[in-house]
Write a protein that holds these residues in place. Sequence first.
Motif, PDB file in Angstrom:
ATOM      1  N   HIS A 109     -57.169  18.701 -10.046  1.00  0.00           N
ATOM      2  CA  HIS A 109     -56.475  17.488  -9.706  1.00  0.00           C
ATOM      3  C   HIS A 109     -56.343  17.173  -7.999  1.00  0.00           C
ATOM      4  N   VAL A 110     -57.051  18.113  -7.357  1.00  0.00           N
ATOM      5  CA  VAL A 110     -57.200  17.920  -5.916  1.00  0.00           C
ATOM      6  C   VAL A 110     -58.730  17.648  -5.568  1.00  0.00           C
ATOM      7  N   GLN A 111     -58.909  16.819  -4.729  1.00  0.00           N
ATOM      8  CA  GLN A 111     -60.291  16.354  -4.233  1.00  0.00           C
ATOM      9  C   GLN A 111     -60.310  16.681  -2.712  1.00  0.00           C
ATOM     10  N   VAL A 112     -61.138  17.410  -2.060  1.00  0.00           N
ATOM     11  CA  VAL A 112     -60.889  17.410  -0.765  1.00  0.00           C
ATOM     12  C   VAL A 112     -62.640  16.719  -0.325  1.00  0.00           C
ATOM     13  N   GLU A 113     -62.462  15.997   0.989  1.00  0.00           N
ATOM     14  CA  GLU A 113     -63.633  15.260   1.152  1.00  0.00           C
ATOM     15  C   GLU A 113     -63.621  15.442   2.777  1.00  0.00           C
ATOM     16  N   CYS A 125     -47.999  16.710  -6.815  1.00  0.00           N
ATOM     17  CA  CYS A 125     -48.783  15.675  -7.036  1.00  0.00           C
ATOM     18  C   CYS A 125     -49.717  15.686  -8.485  1.00  0.00           C
ATOM     19  N   ASP A 126     -49.907  14.484  -9.029  1.00  0.00           N
ATOM     20  CA  ASP A 126     -50.587  14.307 -10.138  1.00  0.00           C
ATOM     21  C   ASP A 126     -52.009  14.488  -9.715  1.00  0.00           C
ATOM     22  N   ASN A 127     -52.412  13.770  -8.536  1.00  0.00           N
ATOM     23  CA  ASN A 127     -53.605  13.759  -7.932  1.00  0.00           C
ATOM     24  C   ASN A 127     -53.414  13.643  -6.540  1.00  0.00           C
ATOM     25  N   LEU A 128     -54.210  14.432  -5.899  1.00  0.00           N
ATOM     26  CA  LEU A 128     -54.240  14.660  -4.159  1.00  0.00           C
ATOM     27  C   LEU A 128     -55.645  14.145  -3.519  1.00  0.00           C
ATOM     28  N   LEU A 129     -55.924  13.684  -2.700  1.00  0.00           N
ATOM     29  CA  LEU A 129     -56.829  13.546  -1.920  1.00  0.00           C
ATOM     30  C   LEU A 129     -56.695  14.231  -0.394  1.00  0.00           C
ATOM     31  N   ALA A 130     -57.246  15.384  -0.254  1.00  0.00           N
ATOM     32  CA  ALA A 130     -57.120  15.883   1.010  1.00  0.00           C
ATOM     33  C   ALA A 130     -58.567  15.745   1.719  1.00  0.00           C
ATOM     34  N   ALA A 131     -58.448  15.568   3.216  1.00  0.00           N
ATOM     35  CA  ALA A 131     -59.709  15.199   3.808  1.00  0.00           C
ATOM     36  C   ALA A 131     -59.628  15.821   5.420  1.00  0.00           C
ATOM     37  N   ASP A 132     -60.757  16.150   5.661  1.00  0.00           N
ATOM     38  CA  ASP A 132     -60.685  16.443   7.165  1.00  0.00           C
ATOM     39  C   ASP A 132     -62.171  16.141   7.648  1.00  0.00           C
ATOM     40  N   LEU A 133     -62.192  16.042   8.888  1.00  0.00           N
ATOM     41  CA  LEU A 133     -63.665  15.611   9.708  1.00  0.00           C
ATOM     42  C   LEU A 133     -64.347  16.659   9.905  1.00  0.00           C
ATOM     43  N   ALA A 153     -63.549  23.062   7.703  1.00  0.00           N
ATOM     44  CA  ALA A 153     -62.217  23.128   7.487  1.00  0.00           C
ATOM     45  C   ALA A 153     -62.187  22.400   5.689  1.00  0.00           C
ATOM     46  N   VAL A 154     -63.232  21.463   5.550  1.00  0.00           N
ATOM     47  CA  VAL A 154     -63.450  20.948   4.133  1.00  0.00           C
ATOM     48  C   VAL A 154     -63.815  22.019   3.239  1.00  0.00           C
ATOM     49  N   ARG A 155     -64.801  22.766   3.544  1.00  0.00           N
ATOM     50  CA  ARG A 155     -65.211  23.885   2.751  1.00  0.00           C
ATOM     51  C   ARG A 155     -63.785  25.075   2.430  1.00  0.00           C
ATOM     52  N   LEU A 156     -63.231  25.316   3.379  1.00  0.00           N
ATOM     53  CA  LEU A 156     -62.059  26.129   3.482  1.00  0.00           C
ATOM     54  C   LEU A 156     -60.818  25.777   2.534  1.00  0.00           C
ATOM     55  N   ALA A 157     -60.619  24.285   2.648  1.00  0.00           N
ATOM     56  CA  ALA A 157     -59.544  23.879   1.951  1.00  0.00           C
ATOM     57  C   ALA A 157     -60.083  23.604   0.416  1.00  0.00           C
ATOM     58  N   ALA A 158     -61.419  23.344   0.224  1.00  0.00           N
ATOM     59  CA  ALA A 158     -62.002  23.352  -1.352  1.00  0.00           C
ATOM     60  C   ALA A 158     -61.737  24.504  -1.883  1.00  0.00           C
ATOM     61  N   GLU A 159     -62.152  25.699  -1.096  1.00  0.00           N
ATOM     62  CA  GLU A 159     -62.045  27.183  -1.765  1.00  0.00           C
ATOM     63  C   GLU A 159     -60.258  27.327  -2.106  1.00  0.00           C
ATOM     64  N   GLU A 206     -53.692  13.270   2.010  1.00  0.00           N
ATOM     65  CA  GLU A 206     -53.637  14.178   3.319  1.00  0.00           C
ATOM     66  C   GLU A 206     -54.663  14.097   4.032  1.00  0.00           C
ATOM     67  N   PRO A 207     -54.843  13.302   4.855  1.00  0.00           N
ATOM     68  CA  PRO A 207     -55.887  13.509   5.897  1.00  0.00           C
ATOM     69  C   PRO A 207     -55.598  14.687   7.189  1.00  0.00           C
ATOM     70  N   GLY A 208     -56.550  15.233   7.596  1.00  0.00           N
ATOM     71  CA  GLY A 208     -56.548  16.227   8.638  1.00  0.00           C
ATOM     72  C   GLY A 208     -55.795  17.467   7.827  1.00  0.00           C
ATOM     73  N   CYS A 209     -56.267  18.029   6.679  1.00  0.00           N
ATOM     74  CA  CYS A 209     -55.959  19.021   5.746  1.00  0.00           C
ATOM     75  C   CYS A 209     -56.251  20.177   6.330  1.00  0.00           C
TER      76      CYS A 209
END
Length: 199
Positions: free
Chosen positions: A89-93, A64-72, A76-82, A48-51
Amino acid sequence: MISSDGYFDALYDACDDPWGFRNRWYERRKRLLTMAMLPRERYRRAFEPGCGNGELSAQLADRCDNLLAADLNETAVRLAAERVAATPHVQVECRSVPQDWPDGSFDLIVISELAYYLDASGLDQLAERIKSSLTPDGTLLACHWRRPFDAAPQTAACVHALLDARCGLTRLVRHEDPDVLLDVWSHDSRSVAEQEGLA
């Protein structure tokens, strides 16, 4: 391409929920539509880019068994990770797509409120990245605001038409209303009932 300078930084500097993802019925309804339109109950690996602040990510995590969420945007990345901290099983980058596309393949790619910020070259590159990384049984979901706004060089209709033409997938379902356009495509053209042997 989308730049981290300026537009998104100013939005997150002003508010940690600049589009009202948490509180607006429009946004909650859009997430419900998104989840309902996915043809499979479960996915192995999703991107999920632009999370943004992670509200959709939290719902995708349940499917999802594994989810990669990302934002530029780093905020946003910090908030999504929180937001998804309780789902290991969710990784935010921090990534700017399409140029910083992750390695590997995905059986679900969700492009939500993202692609109309790209210029024509970036949109072409996005379609190629999707095409090359979606698994043979993979699903692509695109969701975009239909009303024009200054920051978007593309319209929702143009974005979805290009994805339809370039990604080599079958459209399974479309939802269109005055505000939002959602499309789901897959390599597997069978309906949900057909996949379960009911049709």
